[in-house]
Structures are given as C-alpha cells and as structure tokens.
Design an enzyme around this catalytic site. Structure first.
Site, PDB file in Angstrom:
ATOM      1  N   CYS A   1       0.825  -1.204   0.000  1.00  0.00           N
ATOM      2  CA  CYS A   1       0.000   0.000   0.000  1.00  0.00           C
ATOM      3  C   CYS A   1       0.865   1.262   0.000  1.00  0.00           C
ATOM      4  O   CYS A   1       0.624   2.200  -0.759  1.00  0.00           O
ATOM      5  CB  CYS A   1      -0.929  -0.020   1.210  1.00  0.00           C
ATOM      6  SG  CYS A   1      -2.137   1.328   1.244  1.00  0.00           S
TER       7      CYS A   1
ATOM      8  N   CYS B   1      -6.586  -4.133   7.171  1.00  0.00           N
ATOM      9  CA  CYS B   1      -7.660  -3.140   7.144  1.00  0.00           C
ATOM     10  C   CYS B   1      -8.839  -3.561   6.279  1.00  0.00           C
ATOM     11  O   CYS B   1      -9.987  -3.274   6.609  1.00  0.00           O
ATOM     12  CB  CYS B   1      -7.109  -1.797   6.668  1.00  0.00           C
ATOM     13  SG  CYS B   1      -6.618  -1.744   4.925  1.00  0.00           S
TER      14      CYS B   1
END
Length: 742
Positions: free
Chosen positions: A488, A586
C-alpha cells in the site's frame, strides 16, 4: 457542554446553488418571526393553533402560485427527496418510464417500489425527446417520472409535450421540478403535469421543507401515517417556521425569476466560454435546452474532485455531482449514463450559479481553474506563494495521524487534512476497529473539524483493489505470505497524496508514520531512518516508497515515543486521543483472511501436510492458503510433537512441516530490490529485518546481475517467508533498501 452553533460561512464565491441556495434575508426574518410568534400546532383549534394554520395556508398559496396549481393540491413534505418518494412510491403502478439521468431519490424510490422500469433512450448530451418517451412506453405503462431540469447537467425538457405523450397511454406524469422552480414560469396545471416535487432550499428558503403537487383526483398512498395532516397524505405536525420560509422564498422566486434567469444565463455563458478555452476541456449536457444556472465541464487529465477541492481552498464552492451522493465510491451515474468511461465521468465539475453571482466572481473563477488544471496535469509543479506554508496531512482517523495534524497546526502551518478511501466497508464489522474504514473516516473528519482545518476524502478504492487486494489474493494462491501494508505504501498512498498536495498548492505531505528523515547523500533526497520509538518504528513498511518523494514528505512523530504522542494528543484536545490501535488487515472486515481469499478466487491447491524429514503424510488439508511459513496453530500434533510449517509447494498442494529448528535459515534470496540511494556494487555489511517485529539480523548482502541480492546472516533467522519484505539498515538505522523474499 457548549451550545451547538454553526460558524459563519467564510466570504468567498459560491457556485453550488444546485446543492442549496443561500437563505434569503427576507426568509430568515420570516422564519425567525415564526419561531417566536407562530409556535402553535397548526392542527389545534385554539387561537395559537389557528394563527399557525393561517401562516401555513398563506405559504401553501404562495407555493401553489409558484407552480401554477391550486393551493389544495400542495402537500408539504420534509424536502424534495420525500416529495419524490411520495410521488413514486405512492403513484407508480404496473410499468414505469423514467431515465437514467434522474436524481438519486427518484432512482432509489423506483428501485424500492418493485415496479418494472424502462429508461428512455437519451439523445445528444442526454436530451430526452418526445419520440424517445413514446418509444419507451408500453400498453401497460401507468406512470412516467422525468426531471424538468437535470441536477448535474442543467438539461431542461418541455414538460407540456412530454406530459401529453404520457397521457396518450393514460399514464400519470410526474416531474421533479426541484432544479427548475427558480428559473421560469412552470404553470404545471396548464402543462398537464399530474404531480411535481419541489424543495424550498433551492429557492433561498430553509432546508428541511418541500412539497409535492398532486392534481385533484389523484390519491398517492402516504409514506408517513398517523395523524390527518396534509389531507391524510403526510402525517405529522407541520414544520410551521420552515413552511413560512418556503412561502416567502416561493413568492420572491416567482416575482424575480424572469429577470434573474436572463442575467444568470449570460454569466453562465461567459464562464463557459472561458473554461472551454482550456485545452482538453469539454462541455457535458445538452447545449440546446438547459437551465440558466448550471454548467458542467470536464477537464481531461484533471480529476474533478481535485479541481473542486483546490477551488474550495481558494474560497470557491463548486461540486462534482449530486450533494446527497458526495460520499459515494462510484463516478457520476448521470455521466456514466451518457456513455462516458469512469475516468471521463470523474473529470467533471459542476458550476451552478445563482441570483447573487457576479461578473467579478465569474472572472475570478475563470482565472483560477486553468492554474489548477495545469497543476493537476503536472504542467505547473511549483506551489503558489502563501502567507503560511501549506502542508497536506494524511489523516487515517487514528490518534497518530490526528496528532501529526494537531502538531503542525500548533506550529503555524496552513494544514489541509486528506483521507484515502481505500475500500467500501459499509455494512460490515470494518466500520469499527479497522484502519481506513467508515468509522475512521468519520473520526478523521471530526478531528479536522476540532482543529479548524479543511478535510477531504480521496477515493482510491479502485487503485487499492488493483495494487493491494489483487496482489494479496494472488500471493496467497501462490503459497506466499504477502505484506499488504508495504504494498500500500509502495504503490498507492504517497503518489495520490502528493498529487493531491500539488492540486491544492501545498509544498509538503505529512503522515503519522513512526519514521524519521535524515540527511542523505549530498544533493540527494533525505534518507529514511528508524523512529526514536523502536517498538512503533514503521520504516520497514516504507522502503518501497520512491526515494525522490521523501524530499516532499514529513514525519512529525518520528522523534516521539507513543506515550509522548498520546500526551500531545490530550494536551491539544485531539478528539480521538485515547482511541485504541487499529488491528489486523484493514480491508478484511472480520479478520478471516482465509475466507476473504477464497471468496476472491485465491484458494490454493488442496493436498497433504507432509513430514519434511520422512515424507510421511500427516493429514490432508483444504488449501495451501490456510498456511504460512513458521505457522504452528492448526497443525496436527500435541505439545510433545510440535510441528511448524517449513515450506509450501503451491504447485502440488504439499505443505511441509517439521520441528522449529528446521525453520532456521542463514541464507535467503531477495528479489525486486529497491535501493533508496545508490546501488552497492560489492558485498555490503548491514542489518536485515525480515518481518516488521523481527529483531534485525546482521549479515552480508551480495548484489547479483538480475537486480536481486543474496543475503548471508551471521545467525540463523526463523520464519523466513517468501512474499515477505526484507529491509536493509546501516549502523545508523538508515534504510538502505529492501525487497521481497523469494
């Protein structure tokens, strides 16, 4: 507890009248007087009730006059959305004809009604012709609903002609006139319109009040039941002050609309000419027939939301679509219905003018937009000169990024908060306790409000899915152990956030990472180094960020411990100062990564768990994605026979297990290596970290011709897992580079 008060709207240029119009002073005075003097219940028969009833009926007459209908045909509602729902869900039967361009409240009501719907074929720019309506109708068509003026494009239709087509088949014709009522005489009864929705706040009236016109003889089923208010069509005590304000706004709009329409249309044309002169600009909508106040323009290579945000920071209010869908992940449904690609639809900006708009404001906006578009296209990278340095802070909703923002505000920077929306977790347990979920976005917004800074949400959900989620699934399918946080940071976070910083004229991006930036080689970008708090250090996750980006990045927490950050958060009254740490991955709502991978086609091959020393089959398994190197939980064997996953053969589905000492590795190969400085030519002595919480291991790194490196560790490391990151540090805790364990 402080009384809730709304801060005054800052002076600026307001070009978002399609979302709501500023309340007219006459309306505000009338509402204030009604709150003080007209507080009676309009259904009561005593003097206070009769006074309230008289005020409601006077307002009803004004709204009826605005629409050209009878006062007894007006039903007051809470706004245009409720009026559309009452019309659609109360009158739609059998087969309905509508369009893909309708307001979300109409499309949503149609979806809930359960009736069959046919959308008319759209002409150039979204135009709706009588022939297209006639072609969409069937013998059983009983209801037609079309907007008089489109909320995003400004396209206008001929209500009388379309109503006549609907009546050819005996269908009821409903029009959403919310965006049309301010701009011309409607005369709905004469036009043959059977029902129409209108809203006060588009006319300069109060929010929270609207009306549905229903011609005599129609009887819509009520949405709200209870009392007998509004002729049994809408139960509940009337909002007398709001209705009074609506009446005043309707009267003023009726008296001024012709003069306002011609003046505003000229200003719109002036802005259109200037904006379409920008290379790559294009007009959205039907040029031939449109309302005076709406202009929808797209700028190739410049995302519309970023144009809107950059204008907002210059005190100019515009929009990119319907206000009630501003939090949506999807591009404009209206523009997609015109056949535009998601990228093209995402480049649109809606400028909606009103009676207060001036020529000077139009010229100011026309001067700002080319500069902003150029910055977004990378044609002008320098930040404008400002009284205070502007810094964008990436706000995840946690205490760390919130405190980073608060510290920069305290130090006098012009801070802009930005949150990346990475995935849609609505309706899942990710709403609580997961980084970047809906709860965290709300926390970031609340923190920004408390700090008095602007806050924006940037939708990167599509890119996140491609760069992170797809990689996560593919790695599990291949029997590897992915690290989505590294991916990410490497592929997603910093690029869009720095592009956002360029768009808003900021010089730097700050994040809540626990990492430091120190002096690098002469003439080079700063070097990435460990944070002071070794337990919270996140430099391991950042090795994949392109080193040249660090020249524009700041880590305000790098020199602080977690305890010190909490202390600062409390001292600065950060709302989430005591918020718990986010845990797990997440984007996996319930923490069950196995089910997540399976649901997305990432299940590994089934096969056998095999003793690595003897080759004996220990047990079958249902997929290699259930295992990772070094895993103990879930394997056969008791305390006396402890086994660990040693390696995974994704091709055969074989999972090799054995005692912990067989996990030891002193040699490993690291591929896809990125160096933050110059690439070493010879063997390099350094510390190697193979997991986020692993202790750094001293060893030698030997570069090879294919860009990979061979690592020789002084002491064995346990749990070396292909797919995990290996990060290299020097003796000063600076990150030299890193790659992926092969």
């Amino acid at each position: 507890m402080k009384n809730a008060r709304i801060a005054p709207v800052p002076d600026g240029i307001y070009l978002d009248h399609n979302a709501t119009a500023p309340v007219r002073p006459e309306v505000a005075d009338a509402v204030a007087h009604a709150l003080r003097a007209g507080w009676g219940n309009a259904s009561s028969t005593h003097a206070a009730g009769r006074a309230a009833r008289a005020a409601v009926e006077a307002a009803r007459a004004e709204v009826a006059a605005l629409l050209g209908v009878g006062a007894d045909e007006i039903v007051f509602t809470s706004g245009g959305t409720e009026a559309n729902n009452l019309a659609v869900r109360g009158l739609a039967r059998a087969h309905v004809v509508s369009s893909a361009l309708e307001h979300p409240s109409v499309r949503g009501a149609l979806a809930e009604s359960g009736v069959a719907v046919t959308n008319v074929e759209l002409g150039t720019g979204g135009a709706i012709s009588p022939a297209a309506l006639r072609a969409a109708m069937r013998p059983e068509t009983a209801f037609v609903t079309l907007a008089a003026v489109n909320h995003e494009l400004g396209n206008a239709v001929d209500l009388a002609t379309l109503a006549a087509v609907a009546h050819e088949r005996g269908a009821v014709f409903h029009a959403d006139v919310v965006q049309a009522a301010a701009w011309g005489a409607l005369e709905l009864a004469a036009a043959g319109v059977d029902a129409a929705s209108v809203s006060a706040h588009k006319l300069g009236g109060p929010q929270g009040v609207g009306a549905l016109y229903v011609r005599r003889g129609l009887d819509p089923a009520p949405l709200v039941v209870g009392g007998h208010q509004e002729h049994d069509r809408r139960a509940g005590t009337e909002n007398v002050p709001g209705i009074v304000g609506f009446g005043v706004a309707a009267r003023l709009a009726r008296l001024e609309r012709d003069q306002s329409a011609s003046r505003v249309a000229a200003l719109r044309d002036r802005l259109e000419t200037k904006l379409l002169a920008i290379p790559g600009a294009r007009l959205n909508g039907a040029r031939a027939s449109r309302a005076p106040g709406t202009l929808n323009v797209a700028f190739a290579g410049a995302p519309g939301p970023l144009v809107a945000i950059a204008l907002d920071l210059e005190d100019v209010c515009v929009a990119t679509g319907a206000a009630c869908t501003s939090g949506s992940l999807a591009p404009s449904a209206v523009l997609l219905a015109l056949g535009q690609s998601p990228r093209e639809a995402g480049e649109a900006v809606r400028f909606s003018l009103g009676r207060e708009t001036t020529a000077a404001e139009i010229d100011r906006v026309a001067a700002l937009v080319p500069e902003i578009v150029a910055r977004l296209r990378g044609e002008a990278r320098s930040a404008p000169v400002r009284p205070k340095e502007r810094v964008v802070v990436a706000m995840s909703g946690g205490v760390d990024s919130s405190t980073a923002a608060a510290l920069l505000v305290e130090r006098g920077y012009d801070v802009v908060g930005a949150t990346l929306k990475l995935y849609d977790a609505r309706g899942t347990s990710a709403a609580v306790g997961r980084c970047c979920g809906p709860r965290d976005i709300a926390d970031a917004r609340a923190t920004a409000a408390a700090l008095g800074i602007p806050h924006y949400v940037i939708d990167e959900s599509s890119a996140f899915h491609d760069a992170v989620i797809d990689d996560f699934v593919a790695e599990h399918r291949a029997g590897r152990t992915p690290n989505p946080c590294v991916r990410c940071n490497e592929k997603l976070k910093f690029g869009p956030l720095l592009a956002f910083a360029d768009a808003v004229g900021a010089s730097a991006l700050a994040t809540g990472h626990y990492a430091r930036l120190v002096d690098g080689d002469p003439g080079a970008a700063p070097a990435l180094a460990r944070a002071v708090d070794a337990q919270k250090d996140q430099s391991y996750f950042l090795f994949g960020v392109r080193p040249e980006l660090f020249a524009r990045v700041r880590f305000p927490l790098g020199g602080l411990t977690k305890a010190e950050v909490r202390d600062h958060a409390r001292r600065l009254a950060v709302p989430n100062a005591d918020k718990a740490e986010s845990q797990e991955i997440c984007f996996i709502p319930d923490g069950d990564h196995k089910a997540f991978v399976e649901a997305r086609g990432g299940a590994g091959a089934t096969g056998a768990i095999v003793d690595d020393a003897t080759g004996d089959v220990v047990a079958p398994h249902t997929g290699t994605h259930h295992f990772t190197i070094g895993q103990r939980r879930g394997l056969p064997g008791g305390a006396a026979d402890r086994r660990f996953v040693l390696r995974i053969d994704a091709a055969t589905g074989t999972v090799h297990v054995g005692p912990r000492d067989r996990l030891a590795r002193t040699a490993l190969r690291v591929a896809d290596v990125r160096w933050l400085g110059s690439s070493p030519r010879d063997r390099l002595r350094c510390a190697v970290q193979i997991r986020h919480h692993a202790a750094p291991a001293l060893g030698w790194v030997s570069p090879s011709a294919d860009g990979a490196v061979d690592v020789e560790l002084d002491d064995p490391a346990f749990g070396v897992a292909p797919g995990q990151a290996a990060v290299f540090y020097d003796t000063a805790d600076r990150v030299l580079g890193g790659g992926w364990i092969a």
